[in-house]
Design a protein around this motif. Structure first.
Motif, mmCIF file in Angstrom:
data_model
loop_
_atom_site.group_PDB
_atom_site.id
_atom_site.type_symbol
_atom_site.label_atom_id
_atom_site.label_comp_id
_atom_site.label_asym_id
_atom_site.label_seq_id
_atom_site.Cartn_x
_atom_site.Cartn_y
_atom_site.Cartn_z
ATOM 1 N N ARG A 73 44.299 30.792 37.948
ATOM 2 C CA ARG A 73 44.283 30.711 39.408
ATOM 3 C C ARG A 73 43.958 32.063 40.014
ATOM 4 O O ARG A 73 44.659 33.046 39.761
ATOM 5 C CB ARG A 73 45.631 30.192 39.906
ATOM 6 C CG ARG A 73 45.913 28.754 39.484
ATOM 7 C CD ARG A 73 47.353 28.373 39.669
ATOM 8 N NE ARG A 73 48.213 29.017 38.686
ATOM 9 C CZ ARG A 73 49.504 28.717 38.519
ATOM 10 N NH1 ARG A 73 50.055 27.791 39.300
ATOM 11 N NH2 ARG A 73 50.228 29.343 37.609
ATOM 12 N N SER A 123 44.419 33.240 42.877
ATOM 13 C CA SER A 123 45.457 33.790 43.754
ATOM 14 C C SER A 123 46.499 34.598 42.995
ATOM 15 O O SER A 123 47.282 35.326 43.603
ATOM 16 C CB SER A 123 46.135 32.666 44.537
ATOM 17 O OG SER A 123 46.744 31.746 43.646
ATOM 18 N N TYR A 124 46.520 34.470 41.675
ATOM 19 C CA TYR A 124 47.470 35.205 40.842
ATOM 20 C C TYR A 124 46.919 36.544 40.373
ATOM 21 O O TYR A 124 47.542 37.225 39.560
ATOM 22 C CB TYR A 124 47.882 34.356 39.644
ATOM 23 C CG TYR A 124 48.923 33.315 39.991
ATOM 24 C CD1 TYR A 124 48.640 32.295 40.896
ATOM 25 C CD2 TYR A 124 50.188 33.354 39.426
ATOM 26 C CE1 TYR A 124 49.588 31.342 41.222
ATOM 27 C CE2 TYR A 124 51.144 32.406 39.740
ATOM 28 C CZ TYR A 124 50.834 31.399 40.642
ATOM 29 O OH TYR A 124 51.779 30.471 40.971
#
Length: 124
Positions: free
Chosen positions: A107, A109-110
């Protein structure tokens, strides 16, 4: 903080190979899981490949599995993406990202640290 700089993009023909490099610098540049993502025009950024800090764990998107290989040289603080058998659908801006911890994730966003991106264009 970690600074990331990609290099190695370019224009190639279908079936050719290309290797992207991502050089990391900064006081906390080591011990990160690293990932490659890509974004084609009009599409969302997508996961391509990731490698854990220990170099034992690697994960690939199904679309590149068997064609792309991610690796790292911790002595040089550099991550590579070897891309073989390139296809026109691989055309995108490729981004290197640092996870901020040792475990990989798919992901975007990580990943708090990102490079500026490298354009890869594959002509048919």
């Amino acid at each position: 903080q970690v600074q990331l700089v990609e290099s190695g993009g370019g224009l190639v023909q279908s079936g050719d190979s290309l290797r992207l490099s991502c050089s990391a610098s900064g006081p906390t540049a080591s011990n990160h899981a690293m990932g490659w993502f890509r974004q084609a025009p009009g599409r969302e950024r997508e996961f391509v490949a990731a490698i854990g800090w220990s170099n034992d764990t690697r994960y690939y998107a199904d679309s590149v599995k068997g064609r792309f290989t991610i690796s790292r040289d911790d002595c040089l603080n550099t991550v590579y993406l070897q891309m073989n058998s390139l296809k026109p659908e691989d055309t995108a801006v490729y981004y290197c990202a640092a996870r901020g911890r040792s475990l990989i994730d798919t992901r975007s966003s990580y990943y708090p640290y990102w490079g500026q991106g490298a354009q890869v264009t594959v002509s048919s």
